[in-house]
Design an enzyme around this catalytic site. Structure first.
Site, mmCIF file in Angstrom:
data_model
loop_
_atom_site.group_PDB
_atom_site.id
_atom_site.type_symbol
_atom_site.label_atom_id
_atom_site.label_comp_id
_atom_site.label_asym_id
_atom_site.label_seq_id
_atom_site.Cartn_x
_atom_site.Cartn_y
_atom_site.Cartn_z
ATOM 1 N N SER A 209 -1.004 140.625 25.544
ATOM 2 C CA SER A 209 -1.194 141.863 24.837
ATOM 3 C C SER A 209 -0.970 141.644 23.417
ATOM 4 O O SER A 209 -1.765 141.104 22.620
ATOM 5 C CB SER A 209 -0.219 142.896 25.763
ATOM 6 O OG SER A 209 -0.823 144.207 25.417
ATOM 7 N N GLU A 325 -7.717 145.221 33.911
ATOM 8 C CA GLU A 325 -6.795 145.660 32.714
ATOM 9 C C GLU A 325 -6.351 147.167 33.083
ATOM 10 O O GLU A 325 -5.402 147.556 32.374
ATOM 11 C CB GLU A 325 -7.384 145.305 31.492
ATOM 12 C CG GLU A 325 -7.522 143.934 31.226
ATOM 13 C CD GLU A 325 -6.222 142.890 30.875
ATOM 14 O OE1 GLU A 325 -5.272 143.547 30.861
ATOM 15 O OE2 GLU A 325 -6.505 141.765 30.531
ATOM 16 N N HIS A 398 -3.193 144.824 33.849
ATOM 17 C CA HIS A 398 -2.418 144.430 32.685
ATOM 18 C C HIS A 398 -1.260 144.062 33.157
ATOM 19 O O HIS A 398 -0.464 144.540 33.516
ATOM 20 C CB HIS A 398 -2.434 145.549 31.501
ATOM 21 C CG HIS A 398 -2.222 145.098 30.379
ATOM 22 N ND1 HIS A 398 -3.058 144.285 29.397
ATOM 23 C CD2 HIS A 398 -1.052 145.504 29.290
ATOM 24 C CE1 HIS A 398 -2.417 144.084 28.492
ATOM 25 N NE2 HIS A 398 -1.270 144.783 28.410
#
Length: 467
Positions: A209, A325, A398
């Site tokens: 990320s 995600e 995610h």
């Protein structure tokens, strides 16, 4: 290189010393794994660039049981990822790293440098959910976890790129301090990891990320050539890179009275005001703190792609994203939850929004970056992860793979993204994924086209590009 007190009990949290060419460093031993925690790699006054410092064997002796984190507001993402910082000591003196290595090494080992995510506003390198002991134990790597400045302390410059003082009011804040912290940590690894058993010629930088985004910007920064040979970029939010001038200007106006010498709580209050001032402006406002282009050490925004391409030859990159995600961001947004709760069509509408978020923020940008770097001469593997706990409500969302990479069942059981059922089998279920990441750190290659999962988990790693 020897480890003292080798006949001492080898239970968790057993304090010992690791003899190195730099001195005897305090360690915590857990069986056949040693951890040297909270080694200082730099010092920095508030709103000033980091100054590197040499390793001091005694400086962190009293910090081997301490989780140090940059001061930060509570994170809404705790709803998804659990109370990550419940036991943290928040300190601006947070430019620290932790080295985890096998207790016995036959020679220099490949090095993996972990840079954590958290939208540039939350997290720390040495969180329990990032404990690399299993990865080290299985594959003989040396892993370095890096902690750096966040939010208004690390990514809130207001110098306009000039570095000049304002005509009135407090002096300007330099930009990109958190990025400079990570660059300084990577230089520390280059210069000193050999003393801890790592091979400085075999360094793989790995981030997820915002951490992956940071590493992508390291590749575009001045003076960073050769800091790592390989990089693993997981869920890089390249879809919201750049185009931030209006957001940044409004944020700076909202915090114009910020006193650099005031209490740290005043800085965090200014951070909240700045984020609130841009809330809902556009998709960039979802991650308002980020690296700033045209301010040291980054080139202007329109030159970044050319810089990446110039650095590409000789690099080995693995670029990954997850197939769902967007589920995390739909869940965290009240509008997303309201959409999902609509009768009859709610779940279908939420699925479309999730797909759009996944494509816009992650999938499309990651694929484009992988293609650009491959075309420019880098060796690139790009892959989509569909792996997830069986019956997980958010699916392959995610950061779901982090539990497989860093399997701490107690920690990840508290995270709804994985939960107790998925956490019970993390070690076994993540064996293939950890082997794939370790293979890439050793060779720059990913031999298998698909990496399966184990009990309690389903999905795979689907390679979409190999060059």
């Amino acid at each position: 290189m020897t480890e003292t007190d080798r006949d001492a009990p080898a239970g968790p949290d057993t304090p010992q010393r690791l003899e190195t060419s730099l001195g005897a460093f305090p360690v915590v031993r857990d069986g056949d794994v040693l951890r040297v925690r909270n080694v200082r790699y730099a010092r920095a006054r508030r709103f000033e660039p980091p100054t590197p410092v040499p390793p001091d064997p005694d400086e962190s002796a009293g910090l081997q049981q301490t989780l140090i984190a940059c001061p930060q507001p509570p994170s809404p993402a705790d709803e998804i990822y659990g109370p990550q910082l419940a036991d943290a000591t928040f300190s601006e003196d947070c430019l620290r790293l932790t080295v985890t290595r096998p207790a016995r090494l036959d020679g220099p080992a490949p090095v993996l440098v972990w840079v954590h995510g958290g939208a540039y506003v939350s997290g720390a390198g040495d969180l329990p959910g990032y404990d690399p002991s299993t990865l080290v134990r299985e594959h003989g790597l040396v892993v370095v976890n890096v902690t750096f400045r966040l939010g208004a302390l690390g990514f809130f410059g207001d110098d306009g790129g000039t570095g000049d003082e304002h005509e009135s009011g407090p002096p300007p804040r330099p930009a990109n301090l958190g990025l400079l912290d990570v660059i300084t940590a990577l230089r520390w690894v280059r210069d000193h990891i050999g003393a801890f058993g790592g091979d400085p010629t075999q360094v793989t930088a790995c981030g997820q990320s915002a951490g992956a985004d940071l590493l992508a910007h390291v590749l575009g920064a001045d003076g960073t050539e050769g800091l790592f040979r390989r990089a693993i970029l997981q869920s890089t939010p390249l879809g919201i890179r750049g185009g931030r001038a209006e957001i940044h200007e409004r944020m700076c106006r909202s915090a114009a009275t910020l006193d650099a010498d005031g209490p740290v709580d005043d800085v965090l209050d200014a951070q909240r005001r700045a984020a609130a001032a841009v809330a809902g402006m556009n998709d960039r406002a979802g991650m308002p703190f980020a690296p700033e282009y045209g301010r040291a050490p980054l080139p202007p925004e329109d030159e970044l792609l050319a810089t990446w391409r110039r650095r590409a030859p000789g690099l080995e990159l693995m670029v990954t994203w997850t197939s769902q995600e967007g589920e995390t961001f739909v869940q965290l947004d009240p509008r997303g939850r309201a959409l999902r709760d609509k009768p009859v069509v709610g779940r279908l509408l939420a699925w479309f929004v999730c797909r759009k978020v996944t494509d816009t923020l992650f999938r499309t940008g990651c694929k484009a970056f992988a293609k650009d770097m491959a075309d420019a001469g880098a060796a690139v593997v790009a892959a989509e992860l569909t792996t997830r706990p069986v019956d997980a409500p958010m699916g392959a969302t995610h950061a779901v793979e982090l539990g497989l990479l860093f399997p701490n069942p107690d920690r990840w059981a508290e995270a709804p993204v994985i939960g107790p059922a998925g956490a019970r089998t993390l070690v076994e279920a993540g064996r293939d994924l950890r082997a794939a990441w370790a293979e890439f750190a050793r060779t720059g290659r990913l031999a298998a086209d698909r990496v399966g999962t184990g009990p309690g988990w389903t999905g795979e790693l689907r390679v979409t590009r190999r060059s």
